[in-house]
Write an enzyme that holds these catalytic residues in place. Structure first.
Site, short mmCIF file in Angstrom:
data_model
loop_
_atom_site.label_atom_id
_atom_site.label_comp_id
_atom_site.label_asym_id
_atom_site.label_seq_id
_atom_site.Cartn_x
_atom_site.Cartn_y
_atom_site.Cartn_z
N ASP A 124 39.72 -50.77 19.14
CA ASP A 124 39.75 -49.95 20.36
C ASP A 124 39.83 -48.48 19.94
O ASP A 124 40.93 -47.94 19.77
CB ASP A 124 40.97 -50.29 21.22
CG ASP A 124 40.91 -51.68 21.81
OD1 ASP A 124 40.18 -51.87 22.79
OD2 ASP A 124 41.61 -52.58 21.31
N ARG A 178 42.89 -46.40 17.37
CA ARG A 178 43.48 -47.22 16.30
C ARG A 178 43.27 -46.62 14.92
O ARG A 178 44.04 -46.89 14.01
CB ARG A 178 42.87 -48.62 16.32
CG ARG A 178 42.84 -49.31 17.66
CD ARG A 178 44.20 -49.46 18.30
NE ARG A 178 44.12 -50.27 19.51
CZ ARG A 178 45.00 -50.24 20.49
NH1 ARG A 178 46.05 -49.44 20.42
NH2 ARG A 178 44.86 -51.02 21.55
N LYS A 204 33.99 -51.44 29.44
CA LYS A 204 35.10 -52.23 29.99
C LYS A 204 35.67 -51.52 31.20
O LYS A 204 35.48 -50.31 31.35
CB LYS A 204 36.16 -52.45 28.91
CG LYS A 204 36.76 -51.18 28.30
CD LYS A 204 37.62 -51.53 27.10
CE LYS A 204 38.35 -50.32 26.57
NZ LYS A 204 39.07 -50.60 25.32
N HIS A 205 36.28 -52.25 32.12
CA HIS A 205 36.63 -53.67 32.18
C HIS A 205 35.95 -54.24 33.41
O HIS A 205 36.37 -53.92 34.53
CB HIS A 205 38.13 -53.86 32.27
CG HIS A 205 38.92 -53.13 31.22
ND1 HIS A 205 39.22 -51.77 31.28
CD2 HIS A 205 39.48 -53.56 30.05
CE1 HIS A 205 39.94 -51.42 30.21
NE2 HIS A 205 40.12 -52.49 29.45
N HIS A 259 48.29 -56.34 31.57
CA HIS A 259 49.03 -56.84 30.41
C HIS A 259 50.24 -57.66 30.86
O HIS A 259 50.67 -58.58 30.16
CB HIS A 259 49.51 -55.68 29.53
CG HIS A 259 48.42 -54.97 28.81
ND1 HIS A 259 47.68 -53.97 29.39
CD2 HIS A 259 47.93 -55.11 27.55
CE1 HIS A 259 46.78 -53.53 28.52
NE2 HIS A 259 46.91 -54.20 27.40
N ASP A 312 38.76 -59.47 27.69
CA ASP A 312 39.89 -58.66 27.25
C ASP A 312 40.84 -59.60 26.52
O ASP A 312 40.64 -60.82 26.50
CB ASP A 312 40.56 -57.99 28.45
CG ASP A 312 41.30 -56.71 28.07
OD1 ASP A 312 41.57 -56.51 26.88
OD2 ASP A 312 41.60 -55.91 28.99
#
Length: 604
Positions: free
Chosen positions: A140, A148, A239-240, A252, A325
């Site tokens: 990501d 990241r 996304k998404h 999440h 995801d």
């Protein structure tokens, strides 16, 4: 010393890779990707695969460690506990996974040479299988709040900042440079750009990760960034789907419900995904959201045949890779067990299954569905062909490995860093300057206070220190007093005392709410009579929750170094503010009315 050691490790890995490839390529002479001959070659590979090898090819998994074969002891323990293997090589040998996702917290991304060595080790393990296949390594790297791979790689402004800049040329440049650097370290799929249209200021999970609230503008930026990444042979991933921009629940931790009508979806959510498809995007990621107008079953979109096959495949005509995801997120786990989620995702139209919490449970669930006949083996073949086409198109069959020289000549180059700094200068948005205080005269004494949120991956941070350093380089004398996101009465009192004798105070807020501690800090500083310059470090909506009396307010849309240093140059007048709000800022006392509309932004 660590950098030299990791580079030496990469050189050793590169030598081993050269020895492997000298024995001959595991693949026959390559036909051009996308041709009938290429498809015949890929189908022949699939025909050689066992059911277990096919199932594994569908998974993209996390794995702990900086090395594919020699991770640290703590990472070996984490892998054994969560995956039942010691390292990435064992994971590939046991489960035949088709992809790996890199995370900072999994210790995959220490520095560019280490990442490149890890990537080469993963590819060597993939090519050592009975049916040799390169892996699709992903991460990501959205830039801004989600990143990241950190310094010394080039870090760009995030999506909402790019939306404030409004330049499709800059968006394509971001994708091209970021893609080139990712490819140089072996990452060939990026879970970016975010194609969500953030029309809900209270959205807890998207926010500044979106380009903005105007569907047409978001669509233009998404398409440009897609082309940039894929110019550099990195698979972009929008996304998404079908759109996560109007949620008040974080998927999440729960299951968001989108209440848009089908017509509203067509107008608000669909345009960026249509634009991404028109731009030739390789992959689209699903959202763990319920969307009753598109599927009244209340299945999350990730598991919805009407949404993924009926709309994405058939209506929008997308025949690329559909990836879920993370399957560890609560939004997709609330209704079905972890063994059933992968089966239902495949039946809905998914190709890649991202990071289930327990790989053995997910793997065995798919195997049971194939054995029982619930999921035909031909359905696996269909998804594997899409995945292999993507790998072929991005050159993994011909160039699976990377080199130390490629890292050195590509990652964090002076030209790339200069491009990111220049782009950032075009994103800073001046929301208010009622007294004409800005730009600030050189040589002033400035107090810098406010929130110091943990910096996104790989930036130096914290924000107050970055601003202080940047302004000092521009000729100002600075004092720093971090007060956090929940300043106490004592911290507010200390900030007020420190403001005495200063020419101006710069106060950074981070998601300040009405009547919250950050708003009280700003009000107390305004009451001192010292000019107060407000800097919204994340969401630009903060200004609506501040009492009047501040001398100026700017939005940076993120607290990464590149954006904060650009804001410092704007404060100093080295460059003029050029950003324009890509979202509306609603009034705190009447959210149906705009305090500032889309497109607002002042200049000097």
């Amino acid at each position: 010393m660590q950098h030299r050691t990791s580079r030496r490790s990469l050189l050793t890995t590169t030598a081993a890779v050269a020895a492997i490839t000298a024995l001959g390529s595991p693949f026959p002479a390559q036909a051009s990707p996308g041709t009938a001959a290429s498809d015949r070659r890929l189908r022949a590979i699939i025909a050689r695969m066992s059911v277990e090898e096919k199932i594994g090819q569908l998974f993209v998994m996390r794995v702990y460690g900086h090395s594919a074969t020699a991770p640290d002891r703590a990472d070996i323990d984490a892998n054994l506990r969560e995956l039942g293997v010691r390292d990435a090589a064992e994971l590939i040998a046991k489960y035949h996974v088709g992809g790996i996702i890199y995370f900072t917290w999994a210790h995959n991304t220490r520095d560019p040479h280490q990442i490149a060595g890890l990537s080469n080790g993963i590819q060597a393990a993939g090519l050592a299988q009975r049916v040799p296949l390169p892996l699709l390594i992903a991460t990501d790297q959205e830039h801004g709040a989600v990143c990241r791979v950190g310094k010394p790689a080039t870090l760009f402004p995030g999506a909402m900042a790019m939306g404030a800049g409004g330049s499709t040329g800059d968006a394509r440049t971001l994708g091209r440079i970021s893609g080139a650097e990712l490819a140089a370290i072996g990452i060939r799929q990026d879970y970016s750009p975010d194609a969500d249209v953030n029309i809900n200021p209270a959205n807890p999970v998207i926010g500044v990760r979106s380009f903005g609230a105007d569907p047409a503008a978001v669509a233009r930026m998404v398409a440009a960034e897609v082309r940039g990444y894929q110019d550099s042979s990195v698979a972009a991933t929008a996304k998404h789907f079908p759109g996560h921009g109007d949620t008040s629940v974080d998927s999440h931790t729960g299951i968001p419900v989108i209440t848009h009508t089908r017509e509203q979806w067509e107008q608000l959510d669909a345009p960026p995904f249509r634009a991404a498809i028109d731009a030739g995007i390789d992959a689209i990621m699903t959202a763990h959201i319920q969307f009753p107008a598109l599927d009244p079953s209340n299945d999350p979109a990730t598991l919805s045949h009407p949404i993924l096959t009926g709309i994405l495949r058939e209506q929008l005509g997308f025949d690329g890779v559909v990836i879920t995801d993370s399957l560890g997120m609560q939004g997709v786990r609330d209704k079905y067990g972890d063994d059933r989620v992968p089966v239902l995702a495949l039946k809905a139209g998914v190709d890649q299954l991202l990071d289930p919490p327990k790989l053995d449970v997910a793997f065995n669930g798919l195997r049971a569905a194939v054995t029982s006949g619930e999921l035909p083996e031909s359905r696996l073949d269909e998804s594997i062909l899409r995945i292999l086409r993507l790998k072929d198109r991005r050159g993994l069959f011909t160039r699976p490995y990377v080199t130390a020289r490629g890292v050195d000549r590509t990652v964090g180059t002076r030209a790339h860093l200069a491009a990111a700094a220049s782009i950032a200068e075009r994103t800073t948005t001046l929301l208010a300057n009622p007294r004409g205080l800005l730009p600030l005269p050189r040589g002033q004494h400035l107090l810098i206070v406010g929130a110091d949120p943990e910096s996104p991956s790989g930036t130096t941070g914290p924000p107050t220190s970055v601003l202080s350093s940047a302004l000092a380089e521009l000729g100002f004398r600075t004092t720093v007093l971090p007060t956090g996101t929940l300043p106490s009465p004592a911290q507010i009192e200390a900030a007020v005392a420190a403001a005495s004798g200063q020419d101006a105070v710069i106060v950074g807020t981070y998601n300040a709410g009405a009547g919250g501690a950050q708003s009280k800090l700003v009000a107390a500083l305004v009451a001192t009579g010292v000019p107060v310059i407000h800097l919204a470090l994340r969401n630009p909506y903060d200004i609506a929750h501040l009492a009047p009396g501040y001398a100026a307010s700017l939005a940076t849309y993120c607290w990464t170094d590149v954006e904060l240093r650009a804001a410092a140059r704007v404060l100093a007048g080295r460059v003029g503010p050029r950003g324009r709000l890509p979202v509306a800022v609603p009034r705190a006392d009447d959210p149906t009315q705009d305090l500032y509309p889309i497109g607002h932004g002042l200049s000097y």
